[in-house]
Design a protein around this motif. Structure first.
Motif, PDB file in Angstrom:
ATOM      1  N   LEU A  47      23.544  29.081  -6.490  1.00 34.30           N
ATOM      2  CA  LEU A  47      22.249  28.460  -6.332  1.00 34.30           C
ATOM      3  C   LEU A  47      22.262  27.149  -6.852  1.00 34.30           C
ATOM      4  O   LEU A  47      22.150  26.135  -6.535  1.00 34.30           O
ATOM      5  CB  LEU A  47      21.187  29.388  -6.464  1.00 34.30           C
ATOM      6  CG  LEU A  47      19.800  28.562  -6.613  1.00 34.30           C
ATOM      7  CD1 LEU A  47      19.442  28.117  -5.101  1.00 34.30           C
ATOM      8  CD2 LEU A  47      18.626  29.493  -6.970  1.00 34.30           C
ATOM      9  N   ASN A  48      22.811  27.065  -8.388  1.00 29.73           N
ATOM     10  CA  ASN A  48      22.898  25.870  -9.219  1.00 29.73           C
ATOM     11  C   ASN A  48      23.712  24.935  -8.504  1.00 29.73           C
ATOM     12  O   ASN A  48      23.465  23.842  -8.473  1.00 29.73           O
ATOM     13  CB  ASN A  48      23.257  26.520 -10.392  1.00 29.73           C
ATOM     14  CG  ASN A  48      23.112  25.524 -11.497  1.00 29.73           C
ATOM     15  OD1 ASN A  48      22.491  24.369 -11.337  1.00 29.73           O
ATOM     16  ND2 ASN A  48      23.959  25.382 -12.839  1.00 29.73           N
ATOM     17  N   ARG A  49      25.130  25.519  -8.060  1.00 23.57           N
ATOM     18  CA  ARG A  49      26.065  24.479  -7.428  1.00 23.57           C
ATOM     19  C   ARG A  49      25.370  24.100  -6.241  1.00 23.57           C
ATOM     20  O   ARG A  49      25.661  22.706  -5.835  1.00 23.57           O
ATOM     21  CB  ARG A  49      27.318  25.316  -7.202  1.00 23.57           C
ATOM     22  CG  ARG A  49      27.954  25.401  -8.560  1.00 23.57           C
ATOM     23  CD  ARG A  49      29.465  26.346  -8.196  1.00 23.57           C
ATOM     24  NE  ARG A  49      30.009  26.463  -9.511  1.00 23.57           N
ATOM     25  CZ  ARG A  49      30.778  27.565  -9.723  1.00 23.57           C
ATOM     26  NH1 ARG A  49      31.204  28.066  -8.594  1.00 23.57           N
ATOM     27  NH2 ARG A  49      31.260  27.864 -10.906  1.00 23.57           N
ATOM     28  N   GLN A  50      24.853  24.755  -5.286  1.00 27.06           N
ATOM     29  CA  GLN A  50      24.222  24.245  -4.001  1.00 27.06           C
ATOM     30  C   GLN A  50      23.206  23.091  -4.308  1.00 27.06           C
ATOM     31  O   GLN A  50      23.455  22.299  -3.604  1.00 27.06           O
ATOM     32  CB  GLN A  50      23.756  25.468  -3.211  1.00 27.06           C
ATOM     33  CG  GLN A  50      22.732  25.104  -1.983  1.00 27.06           C
ATOM     34  CD  GLN A  50      23.431  24.850  -0.974  1.00 27.06           C
ATOM     35  OE1 GLN A  50      24.610  25.498  -0.539  1.00 27.06           O
ATOM     36  NE2 GLN A  50      23.704  23.668  -0.232  1.00 27.06           N
ATOM     37  N   LEU A  51      22.286  23.288  -5.216  1.00 26.12           N
ATOM     38  CA  LEU A  51      21.440  22.361  -5.561  1.00 26.12           C
ATOM     39  C   LEU A  51      21.938  21.088  -6.232  1.00 26.12           C
ATOM     40  O   LEU A  51      21.516  19.895  -5.753  1.00 26.12           O
ATOM     41  CB  LEU A  51      20.342  23.068  -6.485  1.00 26.12           C
ATOM     42  CG  LEU A  51      19.410  24.235  -6.017  1.00 26.12           C
ATOM     43  CD1 LEU A  51      18.498  24.463  -7.048  1.00 26.12           C
ATOM     44  CD2 LEU A  51      18.823  23.572  -4.707  1.00 26.12           C
ATOM     45  N   ALA A  52      22.817  21.209  -6.964  1.00 28.29           N
ATOM     46  CA  ALA A  52      23.670  20.168  -7.534  1.00 28.29           C
ATOM     47  C   ALA A  52      24.555  19.319  -6.530  1.00 28.29           C
ATOM     48  O   ALA A  52      24.240  18.105  -6.422  1.00 28.29           O
ATOM     49  CB  ALA A  52      24.638  20.713  -8.595  1.00 28.29           C
ATOM     50  N   ALA A  53      25.287  19.660  -5.794  1.00 27.14           N
ATOM     51  CA  ALA A  53      25.738  19.118  -4.555  1.00 27.14           C
ATOM     52  C   ALA A  53      24.686  18.384  -3.723  1.00 27.14           C
ATOM     53  O   ALA A  53      25.105  17.225  -3.424  1.00 27.14           O
ATOM     54  CB  ALA A  53      26.778  20.053  -3.828  1.00 27.14           C
ATOM     55  N   SER A  54      23.899  19.182  -3.179  1.00 27.11           N
ATOM     56  CA  SER A  54      22.841  18.417  -2.422  1.00 27.11           C
ATOM     57  C   SER A  54      22.212  17.218  -3.009  1.00 27.11           C
ATOM     58  O   SER A  54      21.961  16.468  -2.385  1.00 27.11           O
ATOM     59  CB  SER A  54      21.984  19.522  -1.873  1.00 27.11           C
ATOM     60  OG  SER A  54      22.466  20.454  -1.224  1.00 27.11           O
ATOM     61  N   LEU A  55      21.725  17.687  -4.514  1.00 21.35           N
ATOM     62  CA  LEU A  55      20.949  16.665  -5.037  1.00 21.35           C
ATOM     63  C   LEU A  55      21.701  15.190  -5.162  1.00 21.35           C
ATOM     64  O   LEU A  55      21.364  14.011  -4.977  1.00 21.35           O
ATOM     65  CB  LEU A  55      20.561  16.899  -6.316  1.00 21.35           C
ATOM     66  CG  LEU A  55      19.820  16.207  -7.308  1.00 21.35           C
ATOM     67  CD1 LEU A  55      18.337  15.532  -6.285  1.00 21.35           C
ATOM     68  CD2 LEU A  55      19.094  16.706  -8.499  1.00 21.35           C
ATOM     69  N   ALA A  56      23.281  15.396  -5.460  1.00 21.29           N
ATOM     70  CA  ALA A  56      24.007  14.282  -5.524  1.00 21.29           C
ATOM     71  C   ALA A  56      24.368  13.439  -4.446  1.00 21.29           C
ATOM     72  O   ALA A  56      24.279  12.365  -4.319  1.00 21.29           O
ATOM     73  CB  ALA A  56      25.373  14.971  -6.054  1.00 21.29           C
TER      74      ALA A  56
END
Length: 188
Positions: free
Chosen positions: A176-185
């Motif tokens: 979940l953390n990685r999904q949010l980080a990639a999408s926010l970037a």
């Protein structure tokens, strides 16, 4: 079920063009899974002198930052767990002490009622989704883009009370953390 939620969340976030939309779509994606997300609270981090623009915080400028409620799932309006604005430097209310720790580590942080890191008073009066059981644990995810070091938001998610927080659950929090980080970037 959790993988389905992550996939749905990714679809919602892929259509996002602004940071403000990102927060809205993030909550919409999480709302899809009432069993694995018994409650959620999302705060963005802003500069105190600019309440409309999402900031890029760092530990050295934490004194200039506030947390602004972007939305919640399962939390009644006006509940002590989700005040509209929090001072990230001075406040001791709600989840702020845990936010500071999550900002320092930049990793998902576990809170538990049994060790006092999750105050039971914050859990009173919540409308429990899923099976209706009260959460005894929650995860704080410090949201930051993959291409940056600065935390932009904090996502608090209740841990499913009928499921132990084990390696598999921890892997879900990391994904979940990685999904949010990639999408926010991508949005930024």
């Amino acid at each position: 079920r959790r993988m389905h939620m992550l996939r749905y969340l990714g679809e919602r976030l892929s259509a996002t063009r602004t940071v403000k939309e990102f927060w809205k779509h993030c909550l919409q994606g999480l709302e899809q899974d009432d069993i694995d997300v018994p409650f959620a609270i999302l705060y963005s981090i802003i500069d105190n002198d600019d309440a409309d623009t999402a900031s890029h915080s760092s530990d050295s400028t934490i004194s200039l930052k506030s947390c602004v409620l972007e939305g919640s799932i399962g939390i009644p309006e006006g509940h002590p767990a989700s005040p509209p604005k929090l001072d990230l430097k001075r406040s001791q209310e709600g989840f702020v002490p845990a936010f500071r720790e999550a900002m320092r580590t930049r990793e998902p942080t576990m809170l538990q009622t049994r060790d006092g890191t999750l105050p039971e008073s914050l859990m009173e009066g919540i409308t429990w989704r899923g099976y209706g059981d009260q959460c005894k644990e929650a995860i704080i995810v410090p949201v930051r883009p993959t291409n940056g070091e600065m935390v932009c938001a904090f996502l608090v998610i209740g841990v499913q009370p009928r499921r132990a927080y084990d390696e598999e659950y921890s892997a879900f929090a990391t994904m979940l953390n990685r999904q949010l980080a990639a999408s926010l970037a991508s949005v930024m």
